[in-house]
Design a protein around this motif. Structure first.
Motif, PDB file in Angstrom:
ATOM      1  N   THR A  22       0.858  -1.274  -0.141  1.00 18.69           N
ATOM      2  CA  THR A  22      -0.112  -0.014  -0.173  1.00 18.69           C
ATOM      3  C   THR A  22       0.848   1.337   0.007  1.00 18.69           C
ATOM      4  O   THR A  22       1.567   1.566   0.820  1.00 18.69           O
ATOM      5  N   VAL A  49      -1.951  -1.205  -3.735  1.00 20.33           N
ATOM      6  CA  VAL A  49      -2.870   0.098  -3.719  1.00 20.33           C
ATOM      7  C   VAL A  49      -2.115   1.338  -3.808  1.00 20.33           C
ATOM      8  O   VAL A  49      -1.165   1.427  -3.071  1.00 20.33           O
ATOM      9  N   ARG A  51      -2.623   5.450  -3.176  1.00 20.88           N
ATOM     10  CA  ARG A  51      -3.416   6.358  -2.392  1.00 20.88           C
ATOM     11  C   ARG A  51      -2.754   7.760  -2.402  1.00 20.88           C
ATOM     12  O   ARG A  51      -1.319   7.755  -2.333  1.00 20.88           O
ATOM     13  N   GLN A  71      -4.496  -1.027  -7.953  1.00 23.61           N
ATOM     14  CA  GLN A  71      -5.780  -0.162  -7.575  1.00 23.61           C
ATOM     15  C   GLN A  71      -5.216   1.136  -7.401  1.00 23.61           C
ATOM     16  O   GLN A  71      -4.546   1.387  -6.649  1.00 23.61           O
ATOM     17  N   CYS A  73      -6.598   4.548  -6.337  1.00 26.85           N
ATOM     18  CA  CYS A  73      -7.528   5.022  -5.562  1.00 26.85           C
ATOM     19  C   CYS A  73      -8.063   6.552  -5.679  1.00 26.85           C
ATOM     20  O   CYS A  73      -9.266   6.945  -5.165  1.00 26.85           O
ATOM     21  N   ASP A  74      -7.066   7.349  -6.261  1.00 27.72           N
ATOM     22  CA  ASP A  74      -7.456   8.673  -6.340  1.00 27.72           C
ATOM     23  C   ASP A  74      -6.812   9.437  -7.853  1.00 27.72           C
ATOM     24  O   ASP A  74      -5.719   8.777  -8.073  1.00 27.72           O
ATOM     25  N   CYS A  77      -2.973   9.966  -8.266  1.00 30.04           N
ATOM     26  CA  CYS A  77      -1.868   8.978  -8.482  1.00 30.04           C
ATOM     27  C   CYS A  77      -1.537   8.522  -9.810  1.00 30.04           C
ATOM     28  O   CYS A  77      -2.358   8.965 -10.782  1.00 30.04           O
ATOM     29  N   GLU A  96     -10.057   3.606  -9.968  1.00 28.84           N
ATOM     30  CA  GLU A  96     -11.604   4.086  -9.325  1.00 28.84           C
ATOM     31  C   GLU A  96     -11.844   5.424  -9.769  1.00 28.84           C
ATOM     32  O   GLU A  96     -13.036   5.492 -10.084  1.00 28.84           O
ATOM     33  N   ARG A  97     -10.896   6.596  -9.510  1.00 25.27           N
ATOM     34  CA  ARG A  97     -11.272   7.846  -9.630  1.00 25.27           C
ATOM     35  C   ARG A  97     -10.107   8.549 -10.704  1.00 25.27           C
ATOM     36  O   ARG A  97      -9.674   9.669 -10.302  1.00 25.27           O
TER      37      ARG A  97
END
Length: 164
Positions: A22, A49, A51, A71, A73-74, A77, A96-97
């Motif tokens: 992460t 991940v 973030r 993944q 997440c924002d 990134c 995701e975003r």
């Protein structure tokens, strides 16, 4: 932006219930690393991940047997993947975003009809070039790539047609 910087070379990680890596900001590089499920017959959660504006470069890595390999997440990134193999993952790169991606010279090996190599939100930016894909849904499945992502359709960037 975080001033944290790190490089991991030749590391083998296994995980299941928690992500193997992460990243909470900073700039990171993984070279010749492998990330896989600790239960070989079962997919683990996300391998990596991102973030907090984290930036990741994957070089000649293998990520296998996971729900998501990477993944994002924002929107702050970014991912640069070169020469990396994504094997038996539900989604290799899941943004995701938004965020920024550059994926070149990678191999995507999906296994199930529900697997999709790239699942990117509409505001994702970047490029997908010179990759190979095998499996029932190839790179995009039934989804079209986001408008902000340049796709090399001659080298595995094909887009399945939507049913009429």
């Amino acid at each position: 932006a975080s001033s944290r910087v790190g490089v991991l070379r030749g590391v083998a990680l296994s995980h299941f219930y928690n992500p193997a890596v992460t990243l909470l900001g900073g700039t990171w590089r993984l070279e010749h690393c492998s990330i896989e499920s600790s239960r070989p017959k079962h997919r683990a959660c996300a391998g990596v991940v991102l973030r907090g504006g984290a930036r990741l470069e994957l070089v000649d890595c293998t990520i296998s047997t996971a729900s998501s390999a990477v993944q994002i997440c924002d929107a702050e990134c970014s991912l640069l993947a070169r020469g990396t193999t994504f094997r038996n993952v539900r989604t290799a790169v899941f943004a995701e975003r938004g965020g920024r991606i550059t994926v070149t010279g990678c191999a995507f090996e999906t296994q199930l009809g529900s697997d999709v190599a790239l699942r990117l939100s509409a505001d994702t930016r970047g490029a997908v070039r010179g990759n190979t894909a095998s499996g029932p849904r190839a790179l995009w499945g039934r989804l079209l790539p986001p408008a902000g992502v340049e796709v090399d359709t001659a080298a595995g960037g094909e887009v399945d047609q939507l049913p009429l």
